[in-house]
Design a protein around this motif. Structure first.
Motif, PDB file in Angstrom:
ATOM      1  N   ALA A 160     -37.416 -12.398  12.349  1.00 38.07           N
ATOM      2  CA  ALA A 160     -36.664 -12.946  11.223  1.00 38.07           C
ATOM      3  C   ALA A 160     -36.154 -14.347  11.536  1.00 38.07           C
ATOM      4  CB  ALA A 160     -35.501 -12.023  10.859  1.00 38.07           C
ATOM      5  N   CYS A 206     -38.977 -16.681  11.115  1.00 36.68           N
ATOM      6  CA  CYS A 206     -39.217 -16.882   9.681  1.00 36.68           C
ATOM      7  C   CYS A 206     -38.211 -17.876   9.099  1.00 36.68           C
ATOM      8  CB  CYS A 206     -39.127 -15.554   8.922  1.00 36.68           C
ATOM      9  SG  CYS A 206     -40.504 -14.430   9.228  1.00 36.68           S
ATOM     10  N   CYS A 211     -38.917 -21.345   7.281  1.00 34.41           N
ATOM     11  CA  CYS A 211     -38.363 -21.646   5.955  1.00 34.41           C
ATOM     12  C   CYS A 211     -37.571 -22.949   5.974  1.00 34.41           C
ATOM     13  CB  CYS A 211     -37.488 -20.498   5.459  1.00 34.41           C
ATOM     14  SG  CYS A 211     -38.430 -19.015   5.018  1.00 34.41           S
ATOM     15  N   CYS A 229     -42.404 -19.252   2.249  1.00 35.79           N
ATOM     16  CA  CYS A 229     -41.177 -18.816   2.920  1.00 35.79           C
ATOM     17  C   CYS A 229     -40.961 -17.319   2.690  1.00 35.79           C
ATOM     18  CB  CYS A 229     -39.981 -19.625   2.395  1.00 35.79           C
ATOM     19  SG  CYS A 229     -38.372 -19.022   2.951  1.00 35.79           S
ATOM     20  N   GLU A 230     -41.060 -16.904   1.445  1.00 42.02           N
ATOM     21  CA  GLU A 230     -40.830 -15.490   1.109  1.00 42.02           C
ATOM     22  C   GLU A 230     -41.889 -14.594   1.752  1.00 42.02           C
ATOM     23  OE1 GLU A 230     -38.645 -12.416  -0.377  1.00 42.02           O
ATOM     24  OE2 GLU A 230     -38.108 -14.535  -0.380  1.00 42.02           O
ATOM     25  N   PHE A 248     -41.590 -13.377   5.593  1.00 44.22           N
ATOM     26  CA  PHE A 248     -40.808 -12.182   5.932  1.00 44.22           C
ATOM     27  C   PHE A 248     -41.606 -10.912   5.670  1.00 44.22           C
ATOM     28  CE2 PHE A 248     -37.513 -15.372   5.427  1.00 44.22           C
ATOM     29  CZ  PHE A 248     -36.645 -15.071   6.466  1.00 44.22           C
ATOM     30  N   SER A 254     -36.189 -10.432   3.358  1.00 41.59           N
ATOM     31  CA  SER A 254     -35.848 -11.857   3.364  1.00 41.59           C
ATOM     32  C   SER A 254     -34.433 -12.059   2.834  1.00 41.59           C
ATOM     33  CB  SER A 254     -36.830 -12.633   2.486  1.00 41.59           C
ATOM     34  OG  SER A 254     -36.346 -13.945   2.262  1.00 41.59           O
ATOM     35  N   THR A 288     -34.626 -14.340  -0.705  1.00 38.79           N
ATOM     36  CA  THR A 288     -35.425 -13.936  -1.861  1.00 38.79           C
ATOM     37  C   THR A 288     -34.938 -14.577  -3.158  1.00 38.79           C
ATOM     38  OG1 THR A 288     -36.076 -11.863  -0.830  1.00 38.79           O
ATOM     39  CG2 THR A 288     -36.224 -11.962  -3.234  1.00 38.79           C
ATOM     40  N   ASN A 324     -35.522 -18.401  -3.113  1.00 38.69           N
ATOM     41  CA  ASN A 324     -36.945 -18.689  -3.275  1.00 38.69           C
ATOM     42  C   ASN A 324     -37.370 -18.497  -4.732  1.00 38.69           C
ATOM     43  OD1 ASN A 324     -37.465 -19.317  -0.545  1.00 38.69           O
ATOM     44  ND2 ASN A 324     -37.811 -17.180  -0.036  1.00 38.69           N
TER      45      ASN A 324
END
Length: 192
Positions: A104, A107, A111, A151-152, A155, A163, A166, A169
């Motif tokens: 995470a 990620c 992002c 980005c979404e 995850f 995420s 969310t 995004n």
């Protein structure tokens, strides 16, 4: 980031005060422009969110008395504000290293890179739009949609990973889609 907001405010002022008219689409219209524009966009695309468009654009009072050019700038400024705020949120999340596992955390770092690029790309889109390079503006806004989607999806690569971005995004995607549709409406009647 404040200089971007000042720049966009100036641009919005420019389109609201100084008359620009190449077609009937760019002349000032009644205060119902938000509803008409969002409805037209929703009618053209099943994935377009009419309620999101309406609610978002109504948050900016000047959008009720502008033309399509001004409305496109409002949508792009809202997208820029969202992307900038998301950068700040990601920075906060990255400082709390105990809340996320290494996947995470990676990620979130991805992002951050995507959103930093998105901020610059939105500013470039505004510049292209103001220069009437509508194809470039649309291309760059599409790249911002792709960045938020990437980005979404990052995850989702790990089963069960949720995420924390969310909503941000989704909102950025919807704001860019709103701007893209408005630019399409502006250019639909203008010969290339």
């Amino acid at each position: 980031m404040r200089h971007c907001s000042y720049f966009l405010s100036f641009c919005l002022f420019y389109f609201l005060v100084i008359p620009h008219g190449k077609s009937s689409n760019t002349s000032a219209v009644c205060v119902d422009i938000i509803n008409q524009t969002c409805k037209t966009c929703a009618d053209e695309s099943a994935s377009f969110n009419y309620n999101f468009c309406l609610t978002s654009l109504q948050t900016v009072p000047v959008s009720h008395a502008t033309n399509l050019q001004g409305l496109a700038l409002v949508a792009m400024e809202l997208a820029l504000q969202n992307a900038s705020n998301t950068v700040s949120s990601i920075k906060e999340l990255l400082t709390n290293t105990t809340s996320f596992d290494s996947f995470a955390f990676a990620c979130l770092e991805d992002c951050m890179e995507l959103y930093l690029g998105a901020v610059l790309t939105i500013v470039d889109s505004v510049g292209a739009f103001l220069s009437e390079h509508y194809i470039n503006a649309k291309l760059w806004l599409s790249l911002v949609v792709e960045a938020a989607t990437t980005c979404e999806e990052g995850f989702a690569e790990k089963k069960g990973e949720v995420s924390p971005l969310t909503k941000k995004n989704h909102d950025l995607i919807q704001l860019c889609n709103t701007a893209l549709c408005i630019i399409h409406l502006l250019t639909h009647d203008i010969p290339s």
